[in-house]
Design a protein around this motif. Structure first.
Motif, PDB file in Angstrom:
ATOM      1  N   ASP A  61      20.310 -41.174  25.067  1.00  0.00           N
ATOM      2  CA  ASP A  61      20.644 -42.418  24.263  1.00  0.00           C
ATOM      3  C   ASP A  61      19.151 -42.948  24.010  1.00  0.00           C
ATOM      4  OD1 ASP A  61      23.130 -43.623  26.746  1.00  0.00           O
ATOM      5  OD2 ASP A  61      23.073 -42.192  24.896  1.00  0.00           O
ATOM      6  N   SER A  62      18.069 -42.518  24.647  1.00  0.00           N
ATOM      7  CA  SER A  62      16.964 -43.145  24.289  1.00  0.00           C
ATOM      8  C   SER A  62      16.439 -42.813  22.912  1.00  0.00           C
ATOM      9  CB  SER A  62      15.861 -42.790  25.281  1.00  0.00           C
ATOM     10  OG  SER A  62      15.800 -41.200  25.516  1.00  0.00           O
ATOM     11  N   VAL A  63      16.909 -41.741  22.531  1.00  0.00           N
ATOM     12  CA  VAL A  63      16.371 -41.226  20.990  1.00  0.00           C
ATOM     13  C   VAL A  63      17.583 -41.158  19.979  1.00  0.00           C
ATOM     14  CG1 VAL A  63      14.578 -39.926  22.175  1.00  0.00           C
ATOM     15  CG2 VAL A  63      16.783 -38.593  21.461  1.00  0.00           C
ATOM     16  N   LYS A  64      18.458 -41.272  20.264  1.00  0.00           N
ATOM     17  CA  LYS A  64      19.819 -41.055  19.573  1.00  0.00           C
ATOM     18  C   LYS A  64      19.450 -42.174  18.374  1.00  0.00           C
ATOM     19  CE  LYS A  64      23.651 -40.742  21.575  1.00  0.00           C
ATOM     20  NZ  LYS A  64      24.604 -40.679  22.511  1.00  0.00           N
ATOM     21  N   GLY A  65      19.870 -41.559  17.001  1.00  0.00           N
ATOM     22  CA  GLY A  65      19.646 -42.409  15.871  1.00  0.00           C
ATOM     23  C   GLY A  65      18.281 -42.381  15.319  1.00  0.00           C
ATOM     24  N   ARG A  66      17.319 -41.940  16.138  1.00  0.00           N
ATOM     25  CA  ARG A  66      15.784 -41.792  15.693  1.00  0.00           C
ATOM     26  C   ARG A  66      15.430 -40.327  15.689  1.00  0.00           C
ATOM     27  NH1 ARG A  66      11.976 -43.791  18.784  1.00  0.00           N
ATOM     28  NH2 ARG A  66      13.061 -43.507  20.816  1.00  0.00           N
ATOM     29  N   PHE A  67      15.974 -39.499  16.429  1.00  0.00           N
ATOM     30  CA  PHE A  67      15.425 -38.402  16.541  1.00  0.00           C
ATOM     31  C   PHE A  67      16.587 -37.207  15.953  1.00  0.00           C
ATOM     32  CE2 PHE A  67      12.088 -38.546  20.456  1.00  0.00           C
ATOM     33  CZ  PHE A  67      11.599 -39.712  19.422  1.00  0.00           C
ATOM     34  N   THR A  68      15.990 -36.063  15.226  1.00  0.00           N
ATOM     35  CA  THR A  68      16.933 -35.170  14.968  1.00  0.00           C
ATOM     36  C   THR A  68      16.518 -33.977  15.213  1.00  0.00           C
ATOM     37  OG1 THR A  68      17.875 -36.506  12.955  1.00  0.00           O
ATOM     38  CG2 THR A  68      18.645 -34.348  12.676  1.00  0.00           C
ATOM     39  N   ILE A  69      17.376 -33.251  15.787  1.00  0.00           N
ATOM     40  CA  ILE A  69      16.887 -31.778  16.113  1.00  0.00           C
ATOM     41  C   ILE A  69      17.727 -30.767  15.192  1.00  0.00           C
ATOM     42  CG2 ILE A  69      18.693 -31.361  17.873  1.00  0.00           C
ATOM     43  CD1 ILE A  69      16.868 -29.565  19.581  1.00  0.00           C
ATOM     44  N   SER A  70      16.779 -29.710  14.755  1.00  0.00           N
ATOM     45  CA  SER A  70      17.157 -28.652  13.698  1.00  0.00           C
ATOM     46  C   SER A  70      16.907 -27.277  14.331  1.00  0.00           C
ATOM     47  CB  SER A  70      17.122 -28.989  12.550  1.00  0.00           C
ATOM     48  OG  SER A  70      15.732 -29.068  12.195  1.00  0.00           O
ATOM     49  N   ARG A  71      17.323 -26.349  13.471  1.00  0.00           N
ATOM     50  CA  ARG A  71      16.951 -25.070  13.773  1.00  0.00           C
ATOM     51  C   ARG A  71      17.028 -24.392  12.243  1.00  0.00           C
ATOM     52  NH1 ARG A  71      19.910 -22.571  18.111  1.00  0.00           N
ATOM     53  NH2 ARG A  71      19.381 -20.546  17.562  1.00  0.00           N
ATOM     54  N   ASP A  72      15.914 -23.302  12.169  1.00  0.00           N
ATOM     55  CA  ASP A  72      15.713 -22.495  11.205  1.00  0.00           C
ATOM     56  C   ASP A  72      15.683 -21.011  11.619  1.00  0.00           C
ATOM     57  OD1 ASP A  72      14.982 -20.867   9.174  1.00  0.00           O
ATOM     58  OD2 ASP A  72      13.623 -22.337   8.180  1.00  0.00           O
ATOM     59  N   ASN A  73      16.832 -20.449  11.608  1.00  0.00           N
ATOM     60  CA  ASN A  73      17.328 -19.159  12.102  1.00  0.00           C
ATOM     61  C   ASN A  73      16.391 -17.912  11.384  1.00  0.00           C
ATOM     62  OD1 ASN A  73      19.268 -20.276  14.032  1.00  0.00           O
ATOM     63  ND2 ASN A  73      20.805 -19.891  12.577  1.00  0.00           N
ATOM     64  N   ALA A  74      16.168 -18.206  10.221  1.00  0.00           N
ATOM     65  CA  ALA A  74      15.344 -17.192   9.711  1.00  0.00           C
ATOM     66  C   ALA A  74      13.847 -17.160   9.967  1.00  0.00           C
ATOM     67  CB  ALA A  74      15.430 -17.512   7.942  1.00  0.00           C
ATOM     68  N   LYS A  75      13.374 -18.377  10.587  1.00  0.00           N
ATOM     69  CA  LYS A  75      12.087 -18.864  11.011  1.00  0.00           C
ATOM     70  C   LYS A  75      11.811 -18.674  12.378  1.00  0.00           C
ATOM     71  CE  LYS A  75      10.420 -21.304   6.919  1.00  0.00           C
ATOM     72  NZ  LYS A  75       9.832 -22.677   6.356  1.00  0.00           N
ATOM     73  N   ASN A  76      13.030 -18.402  13.051  1.00  0.00           N
ATOM     74  CA  ASN A  76      12.984 -18.338  14.745  1.00  0.00           C
ATOM     75  C   ASN A  76      12.336 -19.611  14.958  1.00  0.00           C
ATOM     76  OD1 ASN A  76      14.540 -16.011  15.134  1.00  0.00           O
ATOM     77  ND2 ASN A  76      12.702 -14.927  14.616  1.00  0.00           N
ATOM     78  N   THR A  77      12.461 -20.967  14.446  1.00  0.00           N
ATOM     79  CA  THR A  77      11.900 -22.110  14.784  1.00  0.00           C
ATOM     80  C   THR A  77      12.966 -23.306  14.821  1.00  0.00           C
ATOM     81  OG1 THR A  77      10.080 -21.361  13.697  1.00  0.00           O
ATOM     82  CG2 THR A  77      10.144 -23.576  14.050  1.00  0.00           C
ATOM     83  N   VAL A  78      12.606 -24.419  16.146  1.00  0.00           N
ATOM     84  CA  VAL A  78      13.439 -25.486  16.375  1.00  0.00           C
ATOM     85  C   VAL A  78      12.557 -26.489  15.876  1.00  0.00           C
ATOM     86  CG1 VAL A  78      14.621 -26.620  17.927  1.00  0.00           C
ATOM     87  CG2 VAL A  78      15.071 -24.145  17.794  1.00  0.00           C
ATOM     88  N   TYR A  79      13.121 -27.668  15.336  1.00  0.00           N
ATOM     89  CA  TYR A  79      12.123 -28.535  14.980  1.00  0.00           C
ATOM     90  C   TYR A  79      13.028 -29.822  15.545  1.00  0.00           C
ATOM     91  CZ  TYR A  79      10.955 -25.614  11.135  1.00  0.00           C
ATOM     92  OH  TYR A  79      10.347 -24.417  10.311  1.00  0.00           O
ATOM     93  N   LEU A  80      11.694 -30.910  15.647  1.00  0.00           N
ATOM     94  CA  LEU A  80      12.276 -32.095  16.204  1.00  0.00           C
ATOM     95  C   LEU A  80      11.897 -33.288  15.240  1.00  0.00           C
ATOM     96  CD1 LEU A  80      14.072 -33.756  18.508  1.00  0.00           C
ATOM     97  CD2 LEU A  80      11.626 -34.272  19.522  1.00  0.00           C
ATOM     98  N   GLN A  81      12.600 -33.764  14.450  1.00  0.00           N
ATOM     99  CA  GLN A  81      12.351 -34.705  13.355  1.00  0.00           C
ATOM    100  C   GLN A  81      12.312 -36.163  14.337  1.00  0.00           C
ATOM    101  OE1 GLN A  81      10.968 -34.699  10.267  1.00  0.00           O
ATOM    102  NE2 GLN A  81      10.819 -36.881  10.531  1.00  0.00           N
ATOM    103  N   MET A  82      11.102 -36.743  14.272  1.00  0.00           N
ATOM    104  CA  MET A  82      11.010 -38.160  15.119  1.00  0.00           C
ATOM    105  C   MET A  82      10.865 -39.268  14.239  1.00  0.00           C
ATOM    106  SD  MET A  82       8.635 -36.335  18.028  1.00  0.00           S
ATOM    107  CE  MET A  82       8.653 -37.496  19.210  1.00  0.00           C
ATOM    108  N   ASN A  83      11.526 -40.186  14.091  1.00  0.00           N
ATOM    109  CA  ASN A  83      11.408 -41.210  13.164  1.00  0.00           C
ATOM    110  C   ASN A  83      11.794 -42.579  13.952  1.00  0.00           C
ATOM    111  OD1 ASN A  83      11.598 -39.719  10.892  1.00  0.00           O
ATOM    112  ND2 ASN A  83      13.824 -39.783  10.773  1.00  0.00           N
ATOM    113  N   SER A  84      11.168 -43.598  13.446  1.00  0.00           N
ATOM    114  CA  SER A  84      10.954 -44.964  14.187  1.00  0.00           C
ATOM    115  C   SER A  84      10.430 -44.752  15.517  1.00  0.00           C
ATOM    116  CB  SER A  84      12.562 -45.456  14.146  1.00  0.00           C
ATOM    117  OG  SER A  84      13.034 -45.534  12.898  1.00  0.00           O
TER     118      SER A  84
END
Length: 118
Positions: A61-84
């Motif tokens: 709940d503390s990050v919902k709506g502000r953070f987005t987690i995603s993954r790029d399987n080709a690059k074997n990488t997970v990202y965390l986009q942190m806004n606001s």
């Protein structure tokens, strides 16, 4: 086992954005669910966001709506986009397997420091 290395932290003003990355030394499909953790009062580490190998996501709940987690399987990488970003988001962020019990057995990397301050 697959090692995970965090990067992308830094100093940002309140309201700003950062993108963290979690690079795996092998296939990220070897870990069913990967999450981003940070220390929290009264807890060893708080799970802020997680993503499954199928791409399903879940957020605290503390990050919902502000953070987005995603993954790029080709690059074997997970990202965390942190806004606001808020000062209370200041912490060392770690990526690891979910749940915490599995992460604890795997061990923790260096993490990446995020500081939100004016």
């Amino acid at each position: 086992q697959v090692q995970l290395v965090e990067a992308g932290g830094g100093l940002v003003q309140p309201g700003g954005s950062l993108r963290l990355s979690c690079a795996a030394s092998g296939s990220i499909f070897s870990i069913h669910t990967i999450g981003w953790y940070r220390p929290a009062p009264g807890k060893q580490r708080e799970l802020g966001a997680r993503i499954t190998s199928g791409g399903s996501t879940n957020y605290a709940d503390s990050v919902k709506g502000r953070f987005t987690i995603s993954r790029d399987n080709a690059k074997n990488t997970v990202y965390l986009q942190m806004n606001s970003l808020k000062p209370e988001d200041t912490a060392v962020y770690y990526c690891n397997a979910v749940p915490l019990a599995i992460a604890t057995v795997r061990g923790w990397g260096q993490g990446t420091q995020v500081t939100v301050s004016s």
